[in-house]
Design a protein around this motif. Sequence first.
Motif, mmCIF file in Angstrom:
data_model
loop_
_atom_site.group_PDB
_atom_site.id
_atom_site.type_symbol
_atom_site.label_atom_id
_atom_site.label_comp_id
_atom_site.label_asym_id
_atom_site.label_seq_id
_atom_site.Cartn_x
_atom_site.Cartn_y
_atom_site.Cartn_z
ATOM 1 N N SER A 206 -6.913 1.816 -0.341
ATOM 2 C CA SER A 206 -7.376 2.923 -1.178
ATOM 3 C C SER A 206 -8.638 2.497 -1.925
ATOM 4 O O SER A 206 -8.815 1.320 -2.236
ATOM 5 C CB SER A 206 -6.292 3.326 -2.190
ATOM 6 N N GLY A 207 -9.511 3.443 -2.175
ATOM 7 C CA GLY A 207 -10.727 3.163 -2.933
ATOM 8 C C GLY A 207 -11.840 2.523 -2.137
ATOM 9 O O GLY A 207 -12.810 2.035 -2.727
ATOM 10 N N ALA A 208 -11.748 2.504 -0.791
ATOM 11 C CA ALA A 208 -12.763 1.840 0.024
ATOM 12 C C ALA A 208 -14.026 2.692 0.124
ATOM 13 O O ALA A 208 -13.951 3.915 0.262
ATOM 14 C CB ALA A 208 -12.215 1.550 1.416
ATOM 15 N N PRO A 209 -15.212 2.076 0.107
ATOM 16 C CA PRO A 209 -16.452 2.828 0.302
ATOM 17 C C PRO A 209 -16.690 3.123 1.774
ATOM 18 O O PRO A 209 -15.996 2.595 2.653
ATOM 19 C CB PRO A 209 -17.518 1.859 -0.245
ATOM 20 N N ALA A 210 -17.701 3.927 2.059
ATOM 21 C CA ALA A 210 -17.988 4.328 3.437
ATOM 22 C C ALA A 210 -18.403 3.150 4.314
ATOM 23 O O ALA A 210 -18.223 3.181 5.539
ATOM 24 C CB ALA A 210 -19.088 5.392 3.447
ATOM 25 N N SER A 211 -18.921 2.087 3.702
ATOM 26 C CA SER A 211 -19.388 0.929 4.474
ATOM 27 C C SER A 211 -18.260 0.005 4.917
ATOM 28 O O SER A 211 -18.495 -0.963 5.649
ATOM 29 C CB SER A 211 -20.382 0.118 3.632
ATOM 30 N N PHE A 212 -17.039 0.290 4.506
ATOM 31 C CA PHE A 212 -15.890 -0.569 4.788
ATOM 32 C C PHE A 212 -15.635 -0.683 6.291
ATOM 33 O O PHE A 212 -15.584 0.308 7.009
ATOM 34 C CB PHE A 212 -14.674 0.016 4.070
#
Length: 605
Positions: A206-212
Amino acid sequence: MTPTRPRRHRAAAAAAVHYRVQAPRPQNHLFTVRLSVAAPARRQRLSLPVWIPGSYLVREFSQHLQHLRATQAGMPAPLKQVDKHSWVVEADPGQPLELDYEIYALDASVRTAWLDSQRGFFNGTSLCLRVVGQEDQPHALTLDAGDLPASWQVATGLTPQDVDDRGWGRYAAAHYDELVDAPVEMGPFWSGEFTAGGVPHRFVVSGAPASFDGQRLLQDTRRICEEQIRFWHGEQRPPFERYVFMLHATADGYGGLEHRNSTALICQRSDLPRATPKGSKQTPLKATDGYTTLLGLISHEYFHTWNVKRLRPAEFARYDYDRENYTELLWFFEGFTSYYDDLFLRRAGLIDTGTYLQLVGRTANQVLQTPGRQVQSVAQASFDAWVKYYRVGENTPNATVSYYTKGSLVALCLDLTLRLEGDGSLDEVMRELWRRSNGGPIREKDMAIAMRRVGGRSFENELTQWVHGTDDLPVGSLLAAFGAKVDEEQAPLAQQLGLRTTDSGGSIQIKTVLRGGAAEAAGLAAGDEWIGVELTPARRGQTAQAWRLSKLDELNSLIGQASRFVALVARDRRLLRCTVERTAGVTALKLGITDAARLRHWLGD
């Protein structure tokens, strides 16, 4: 993303104790709980745990409980609070008892509970009142989606009984211990799966950015899991049917808590792996990379699946949720796990030998830079965890030692000693303990017996000196004997001065003054604001120079090679001048490679 999980629908087994959890208005941070007791006692006692296993501090979870009500057949039942975390209901044993209450949840740690409009998370120790006398009866947990957004899913290690394709529904637990040992993550998280040791593993973030880069996280985690399963069981299956990693990425956070078939983790978003441009190669991981730290945390908590959740202190054969549970063995259960966490990154091929040695060196320096290592043994530190480790103050480094870091060095020294003296290793000791206890409770004497069986001699002297004593460990000599280059380098500036500081908004705050250091001799104290420095004139007739100091790193450029200067500090709104004599010869350990083949023999290549 993984495909939609299939709907599981099983006949719901009868449960003596049942909890229904809802989050009707997430923005108010309140979970609502309905607890149903099929056959209550006449004077039914209910209690909320005061601590959570794996985190050795009384946290008083009952402070967040409110609006507790008891009913039978729709009528109020007499309810009385008897202490800070317990209540008694006068009940009719022939009728089901229901209790309704709310739990305030706004603690983002892995230990308690959180609820807002973006995410929900809880441990059963924070939400589930214990029905005293029925702890060993079947328990059930129903997670009710209510009006939560359709994007919200559920992840937990509990056994599903009747759940939908998003995970909402009813879960089963054999008893209370199993129920509260399975945290619940809910929200619009990322989810991926892999298989290790023939067992399905799920990873939710949860809370991951798009670059993950989720696929890299899955691949790297799978390699760690496969190595650890082989370590304990060879080609056999591990002692669990499924495993769940629950990771929450935040702006600034770090931590993890182990469970029997799951773990809750927190990391900084910047520590997550990022997708690399198409056609470019991944750069090798460095000791200073945030992702290396994250993988070490994953490895640590997964190793706990065996070492503390199954192998465990004899004092933890059955948890007492009402008070502290003492043991002197956290140096083994946390320290040895800390030794193996980074070692498995090397064995899985995720870091190279040089990087691994840097991580070992960092741990060794953390211990050497802690004066409390000469005050308290790791056995004492284990026992005192309840009042010292989790209650960090300005004097903590002077009074205690970490059973994580020094415990990991004890493991290192025992491992290298076994390997140098013969064909044994700490790996074999761990597996011998597993066989000897059948994956259950152990005492320190079991460790001694296992060491003798593997090493062919008694290790009582080493255990007495390294575990129950306060002398420094022979880390450098043992590493050198195994092919490591052991050098000394100038210690960081703060260590040379014997203090720890924080820099914020152009101000330096002294957090800790280390025992026996230059700062202590100068009269600096924790809580001081370090404002500036003043240099004594080199020759008579010259004017003293005073400089504003906004970051500790500026000090060397201002004072040059001067060994003596005056620190200008503010304490209780008074301005003080403290003369500091810089201590010569304060060094740190630096590790490199001299014999790569010898190191490979140790590291498992």
